[in-house]
Design a protein around this motif. Structure first.
Motif, mmCIF file in Angstrom:
data_model
loop_
_atom_site.group_PDB
_atom_site.id
_atom_site.type_symbol
_atom_site.label_atom_id
_atom_site.label_comp_id
_atom_site.label_asym_id
_atom_site.label_seq_id
_atom_site.Cartn_x
_atom_site.Cartn_y
_atom_site.Cartn_z
ATOM 1 N N ASP A 147 52.966 -30.490 -11.207
ATOM 2 C CA ASP A 147 53.528 -30.677 -9.872
ATOM 3 C C ASP A 147 54.947 -31.231 -9.947
ATOM 4 O OD1 ASP A 147 51.227 -29.815 -8.582
ATOM 5 O OD2 ASP A 147 50.351 -31.824 -8.512
ATOM 6 N N ARG A 148 55.733 -30.879 -8.913
ATOM 7 C CA ARG A 148 57.114 -31.376 -8.784
ATOM 8 C C ARG A 148 57.888 -31.174 -10.083
ATOM 9 N NH1 ARG A 148 53.583 -34.309 -6.130
ATOM 10 N NH2 ARG A 148 53.098 -35.591 -7.938
ATOM 11 N N GLN A 156 61.083 -29.362 -2.597
ATOM 12 C CA GLN A 156 60.807 -28.781 -3.912
ATOM 13 C C GLN A 156 59.307 -28.664 -4.153
ATOM 14 O OE1 GLN A 156 63.501 -31.296 -6.446
ATOM 15 N NE2 GLN A 156 64.681 -29.397 -6.616
ATOM 16 N N ASP A 157 58.874 -28.685 -5.394
ATOM 17 C CA ASP A 157 57.487 -28.418 -5.785
ATOM 18 C C ASP A 157 57.121 -26.983 -5.424
ATOM 19 O OD1 ASP A 157 55.089 -28.984 -7.002
ATOM 20 O OD2 ASP A 157 54.186 -29.894 -5.214
#
Length: 400
Positions: free
Chosen positions: A45-46, A207-208
């Motif tokens: 993630d991210r 984002q992500d």
């Protein structure tokens, strides 16, 4: 003669023993004779490491590392190993006209965007001396000109694979897998930027929306996998959403009796057609695990068999345009990912009890009108032929 024969015999014996020792050392160094192993990993993630990148005036002028998998996840990499990698990254162009909420200076040209997967000596490694290429450069041109402005583009690098030569000098002992990104245009000026992710009307960056995946086969080449594939779409229509996304499963793949330690390399493709719709459409898509073939939910056992809670890829999207652009009608939706199974799929997965149950790998998508004419009730994109979803399934015996 007997003494001479005896000496020759000893010499021959010593030569054989010496060759055996050399062969053992070489075999040990190359991994030959060891049980073959596989380790899949993801940046998670991210994953985005940067929010923006300066648009250069020529290719390679402003290359950055957009995402990276650290060595503790990649695992050991040796000569003779085969590396497979794939990645997704969403990028966005910024304002056409100067506004306070613009990310950097406005521009009207359409920048080129390139991506490349490499082994790197650090999370910032990008030059040839500090990297080992897994893929070549893949390029698109994210359109800024109306009426076929993309604004959002998705760069997908599927199916990159390379075997490390026995005498190859790697730039690292503990290696990162890096996604390099590069953007350029001959008309670029200082302060003009490409967003890694999406920019909203108030100038904030989200984002992500992508990640990197890697598989290390030690030693290579990869063994035969059990290949599961479906070419039958769950629907031929993707409704154009109103105020809230109307997410639908486009393709679904049944994964029977998943076992802890299994690892999957995943690939999917679909084609969405605007047909006679009078506007462009934002198409967002994601790969998930679910308990049912038509479900858009990551819940129950599907969220418990992997460490990613049923998420295989991130939700990202692009503007599908009626005319020429990076994503022209008919628009290809491409997804890629990898997955490590950490628990057997059973009726009571966390307890490890009950009969085995199937899990479904679903390609989920949604769309909405973004530029052009007015959306009408009943509008939908049509799903074309030639799409698929597939998984290369490797047994638990390959787990490190």
């Amino acid at each position: 003669m007997k003494l001479s024969d005896s000496g020759a015999g000893r010499a021959s014996l010593l030569a054989v023993l010496l060759l055996a020792v050399v062969a053992a050392v070489v075999g040990s160094a190359s991994g030959q004779g060891d049980p073959q192993t596989l380790n899949v990993s993801t940046s998670g993630d991210r994953s985005e490491r940067i929010e923006t990148i300066q648009i250069g005036r020529k290719a390679g002028a402003t290359t950055k590392v957009a995402m990276s998998i650290p060595p503790r996840r990649v695992g050991a990499v040796h000569p003779g190993d085969t590396l497979q990698a794939n990645a997704e990254v969403e990028v966005s162009t910024t304002c056409l006209e100067p506004m306070p909420q613009c990310v950097g200076r406005s521009y009207t040209y359409s920048p080129f965007v390139r991506g490349k997967l490499v082994l790197g000596s650090s999370a910032n490694a990008k030059g040839d001396e500090a990297t080992f290429a897994i893929s070549g450069w893949k390029k698109l041109q994210c359109a800024q000109d109306l009426p076929n402005r993309n604004h959002h583009c998705v760069l997908v690098l599927p199916g990159a694979s390379r075997t490390i030569g026995a005498n190859q000098q790697l730039p690292c002992v503990q290696c990162h897998v890096n996604l390099l990104i590069d953007t350029y245009h001959g008309g670029a000026k200082q302060g003009q930027k490409l967003v890694i992710g999406t920019d909203s009307d108030d100038g904030t960056i989200s984002q992500d929306k992508g990640r990197v995946y890697a598989a290390v086969f030690h030693p290579g080449p990869p063994p035969d996998a059990r290949v599961l594939r479906s070419t039958n779409p769950q629907t031929r229509r993707l409704p154009v959403s109103g105020n809230s996304p109307d997410r639908r499963v486009i393709f679904s793949l049944r994964l029977p009796s998943l076992k802890a330690g299994e690892q999957l390399v995943i690939d999917a493709k679909a084609t969405a057609k605007l047909g006679g719709l009078p506007y462009n459409a934002l198409i967002q898509s994601q790969l998930i695990l679910s308990e049912k073939p038509n479900s858009i939910k990551r819940s129950g056992n599907s969220a418990k068999v992997s460490a990613t809670e049923g998420q295989v890829s991130d939700l990202n999207g692009f503007n599908c345009t009626r005319g020429r652009s990076a994503h022209p009608d008919p628009c290809e939706i491409r997804k890629a990912g990898m997955l490590a199974v950490i628990r057997d799929a059973r009726r009571k997965t966390l307890k490890g009890t009950g009969p085995r149950v199937p899990i479904y790998l679903n390609l989920v998508a949604a769309t909405k009108a973004v530029y052009g004419g007015e959306r009408r009730s009943g509008d939908a994109l049509r799903i074309g032929k030639g799409g698929y979803i597939q998984a290369y399934r490797y047994g638990a015996e390959l787990g490190r």
